[in-house]
Design a protein around this motif. Structure first.
Motif, mmCIF file in Angstrom:
data_model
loop_
_atom_site.group_PDB
_atom_site.id
_atom_site.type_symbol
_atom_site.label_atom_id
_atom_site.label_comp_id
_atom_site.label_asym_id
_atom_site.label_seq_id
_atom_site.Cartn_x
_atom_site.Cartn_y
_atom_site.Cartn_z
ATOM 1 N N THR A 1 11.242 44.571 41.956
ATOM 2 C CA THR A 1 12.547 44.492 42.615
ATOM 3 C C THR A 1 13.382 43.359 42.034
ATOM 4 O O THR A 1 14.594 43.491 41.823
ATOM 5 N N ARG A 2 12.748 42.229 41.734
ATOM 6 C CA ARG A 2 13.454 41.123 41.083
ATOM 7 C C ARG A 2 13.909 41.520 39.679
ATOM 8 O O ARG A 2 15.028 41.199 39.256
ATOM 9 N N LEU A 3 13.049 42.211 38.949
ATOM 10 C CA LEU A 3 13.415 42.633 37.599
ATOM 11 C C LEU A 3 14.613 43.571 37.630
ATOM 12 O O LEU A 3 15.423 43.602 36.698
ATOM 13 N N TRP A 4 14.721 44.386 38.690
ATOM 14 C CA TRP A 4 15.864 45.282 38.846
ATOM 15 C C TRP A 4 17.081 44.544 39.398
ATOM 16 O O TRP A 4 18.106 45.154 39.681
ATOM 17 N N GLN A 5 16.967 43.230 39.548
ATOM 18 C CA GLN A 5 18.059 42.358 39.970
ATOM 19 C C GLN A 5 18.558 42.664 41.372
ATOM 20 O O GLN A 5 19.729 42.476 41.695
ATOM 21 N N ASN A 6 17.657 43.146 42.218
ATOM 22 C CA ASN A 6 17.988 43.306 43.637
ATOM 23 C C ASN A 6 17.502 42.059 44.365
ATOM 24 O O ASN A 6 16.307 41.746 44.351
ATOM 25 N N THR A 7 18.424 41.347 44.997
ATOM 26 C CA THR A 7 18.077 40.084 45.647
ATOM 27 C C THR A 7 18.173 40.160 47.174
ATOM 28 O O THR A 7 18.151 39.120 47.840
ATOM 29 N N TYR B 1 12.310 48.313 48.390
ATOM 30 C CA TYR B 1 13.536 48.677 47.674
ATOM 31 C C TYR B 1 13.462 50.143 47.256
ATOM 32 O O TYR B 1 12.456 50.616 46.721
#
Length: 226
Positions: A103-109, A127
């Protein structure tokens, strides 16, 4: 009454300024003032499906010498028929932490994906992009030769997914089409992820609403050897 839906068009350009991606999506947005009146509804006029004649097939792609033995599955475009449904059999249980790195790699914060204190029930929300990824991976059991997603026709995250849920998936063949590339055809698929029995092939109830065990309903075009 505290949020609404906003339609957004996103375009992606390469280093030469040429468009390589163009899509419309709808996102849920919180209202600044919950008691403010909602604006008039405006829904864009969109095609229900991407015309297969307009699919962007990568230059030089050639499936005429496709090695089905190395692929691990013999099925080609002619083996699938509209209306056919495929149970992908396997399941993946989502654990508490494994989804967070992706989820972090997909830039969802969004905090609800990482911090359990942001929900009253203390559960961590998974996510939706992670659910898509897991369902797509599961779909290779039965659709191993469905290469390269080239268009998304539509989709919905039908219900929330939480840590501890086991994701299963099934697909329905919606359409097939030829392309100009040698040995390359296009297949239109509906990919459904559930947290129940995938073999049930159930999607919506009598009221037209998604059943509570349905997580994802995704309609897309992929390329496949003919």
């Amino acid at each position: 009454g505290t949020s609404g839906v906003v339609w957004v068009r996103t375009r992606g350009l390469n280093q030469m300024g040429e468009p390589v991606l163009d899509y419309v999506r709808w996102v849920m947005v919180r209202k600044r003032a919950p008691d403010a009146p909602a604006p008039d509804t405006v829904v864009p006029d969109l095609d229900p499906v991407v015309d297969p004649a307009g699919l962007a097939v990568p230059k030089g792609l050639d499936f005429s010498d496709y090695d089905f033995e190395l692929a691990g599955e013999p099925h080609r475009l002619g083996d699938y028929h509209p209306g056919e449904r495929i149970d992908h059999v396997d399941g993946v249980t989502i654990e508490e932490a494994e989804h967070m790195l992706a989820t972090r790699l997909w830039q969802n914060t969004a905090k609800v994906h990482f911090d359990a204190t942001f929900r009253n029930d203390g559960r961590r929300l998974i996510y939706g992009g992670h659910v898509i990824s897991m369902a797509r991976a599961l779909s290779f059991n039965g659709l191993a030769n469905a290469q390269m997603i080239v268009a998304l026709n539509g989709g919905a995250h039908a219900n929330p997914c939480f840590a501890g849920d086991t994701i299963r998936a099934w697909s329905e063949v919606l359409d097939k089409a030829e392309t100009r590339a040698p040995g390359v055809g296009a297949i239109r698929l509906r990919l459904v992820a559930t947290k129940g029995d995938s073999a049930a092939f159930a999607l919506k109830g009598a009221d037209g609403k998604y059943l509570p065990e349905v997580l994802l309903d995704l309609d897309y075009w992929a390329l496949m050897p003919v």
